[in-house]
Design a protein around this motif. Structure first.
Motif, short mmCIF file in Angstrom:
data_model
loop_
_atom_site.label_atom_id
_atom_site.label_comp_id
_atom_site.label_asym_id
_atom_site.label_seq_id
_atom_site.Cartn_x
_atom_site.Cartn_y
_atom_site.Cartn_z
N THR A 324 78.20 10.55 100.00
CA THR A 324 78.29 10.39 98.55
C THR A 324 77.04 10.99 97.90
OG1 THR A 324 77.12 8.27 98.53
CG2 THR A 324 79.52 8.21 98.91
N PRO A 325 77.05 11.20 96.56
CA PRO A 325 75.84 11.72 95.90
C PRO A 325 74.60 10.88 96.18
CG PRO A 325 77.71 11.90 94.42
CD PRO A 325 78.20 11.16 95.64
N ALA A 326 74.73 9.54 96.16
CA ALA A 326 73.57 8.68 96.42
C ALA A 326 73.08 8.85 97.86
CB ALA A 326 73.93 7.22 96.15
N GLU A 327 74.02 9.00 98.78
CA GLU A 327 73.65 9.19 100.19
C GLU A 327 72.98 10.54 100.41
OE1 GLU A 327 77.30 6.39 101.90
OE2 GLU A 327 77.46 8.58 101.96
N ARG A 328 73.44 11.56 99.66
CA ARG A 328 72.81 12.88 99.77
C ARG A 328 71.37 12.84 99.26
NH1 ARG A 328 77.84 16.70 97.64
NH2 ARG A 328 79.33 16.01 99.23
N ASP A 329 71.16 12.11 98.16
CA ASP A 329 69.80 11.97 97.65
C ASP A 329 68.90 11.31 98.70
OD1 ASP A 329 70.51 13.08 95.24
OD2 ASP A 329 70.77 11.16 94.20
N TYR A 330 69.44 10.31 99.38
CA TYR A 330 68.67 9.60 100.41
C TYR A 330 68.31 10.56 101.54
CZ TYR A 330 67.21 5.57 103.21
OH TYR A 330 66.47 4.66 103.94
#
Length: 395
Positions: A324-330
């Motif tokens: 997900t976008p949040a996981e990619r940021d992480y």
């Protein structure tokens, strides 16, 4: 160079033309097989490592070794949302089918198949979307009531394993249950599997579980049963050393009357960093590009960008797209901190967030098998060079 004769095989779980650098693990498993065959107590075996180091290849090779010794074998691939009850039933059904033609007491086989049928049917019925859970055992015998059918997986799996081991004992052989992606087995099922293996180890039953998983698999097993550290024989596999990588490249090429220059081997090892999947990927492209033998360093220079492009799509990109976008940021924050395991608190600082607010992203990445908890408070990528790939992506 003829692409039809290209011997290299960069595929998921696909055996390379030369299984180099794994002699120690093969010898270890040979000892396990021999000890079980002689009725000696032996631990089940666990293979761990990052993605692309050849765990599935080694697991399949172990299975082939067991088959050569006339063992009964079955294999499953664990999934985080799926109980192992029916996959294990299907795998042991296959193992017993391999042994049945040599057994002199058909009633013993029929009894076990009845127990197996009862075991498979004892779990809760899967929902309408859980097609992977469904297994209709093609067993033309009535289910044995009162054996491996309590609905408690720990009790049932233990009884099933004991009865399966008894069939193998009749033939003086063993049974091997091979489990890929073992870290994905649900927690309660891991506990049941460890308990069943523990019982087998105490009675000396000739059934072993051989698992393969990510580096944190030993921690998963230890969290379920404290004695798991003594229950399994662990083998951690990693990148190939230089000599083994050269063998993986040269042996299949020389069978096709092709070779590499020393400078080309230097360049290939630097590019692939010794990881077996990368070795195959770079060598395959280099073969197709090279005009003739020997394959030289200039051929490697031309091949490297194409190989890296293929890896970016098939090996790295396909995994990145699952996040997900949040996981990619992480993951991008992890990548900016380097390639070694990083503290979760440092990742939070990099993102300017509180660690607790990032727990959903971290847990989602762990569940998807993109990162793992190297030890308490530390996270790392499950895929080698994934940080390098992420740092090359546009923000």
């Amino acid at each position: 160079m003829d692409p039809v004769r290209n011997p290299y095989a960069p595929g998921a779980g696909q055996r390379p033309p030369e299984l180099a650098g794994r002699d120690r693990e093969l010898q270890q498993f040979e000892v396990v097989l021999e000890r079980v065959a002689r009725g000696r107590p032996e631990r089940s075996m666990i293979i761990t490592g990052l993605r692309g180091v050849g765990k599935t290849v080694l697991l399949n090779t172990f299975r082939s070794m067991a088959i050569q010794r006339l063992w009964g074998t079955g294999k499953i691939e664990a999934r985080p949302d799926q109980s192992i009850r029916r996959p294990v039933a299907a795998a042991l059904h296959m193992a017993i089918r391999e042994l049945a033609p040599r057994h002199r007491a058909p009633e013993r086989i029929e009894y076990f198949l009845g127990v197996l049928k009862a075991f498979a049917q004892a779990g809760p019925e899967p929902g309408p979307k859980a097609r992977a859970h469904r297994w209709q055992p093609g067993i033309d015998v009535p289910a044995q009531r009162g054996r491996a059918d309590s609905g408690d997986l720990e009790i049932d799996l233990t009884e099933l394993f004991v009865d399966a081991a008894a069939v193998a004992t009749d033939l003086s052989v063993g049974i091997g249950l091979f489990v890929d992606e073992m870290q994905d087995i649900p927690a309660d099922d891991v506990s049941a599997l460890c308990a069943a293996c523990h019982e087998l180890s105490q009675i000396g039953g000739p059934l072993i579980v051989v698992g393969a998983g990510l580096p944190h698999l030993p921690a998963v097993l230890s969290a379920s049963k404290s004695y798991s550290e003594r229950l399994f024989r662990y083998a951690r596999i990693d990148r190939l050393d230089r000599a083994s990588a050269d063998v993986a490249l040269l042996a299949p090429a020389e069978r096709e009357e092709v070779t590499f220059t020393p400078e080309a081997l230097d360049a290939l090892y630097e590019a692939a960093d010794g990881y077996p999947y990368f070795v195959q990927a770079y060598a395959k492209v280099a073969w197709d590009i090279a005009p003739s033998s020997p394959i030289g360093v200039d051929d490697i220079k031309v091949a490297a960008p194409e190989a890296e492009s293929e890896l970016a799509v098939g090996f790295f990109g396909s995994r990145y797209e699952r996040a997900t976008p949040a996981e990619r940021d992480y993951m991008r924050a992890m990548a900016m901190l380097g390639d070694d395991p990083v503290p979760t608190a440092t990742v939070a600082d990099e993102l300017g967030r509180k660690p607790s607010s990032l727990s959903p992203a971290r847990d989602g990445l762990i569940k998807k098998g993109l990162i793992y908890s190297a030890e308490r408070g530390l996270v790392a990528f499950t895929v080698p060079h994934f940080g390098k790939f992420l740092r090359a992506q546009p923000a």
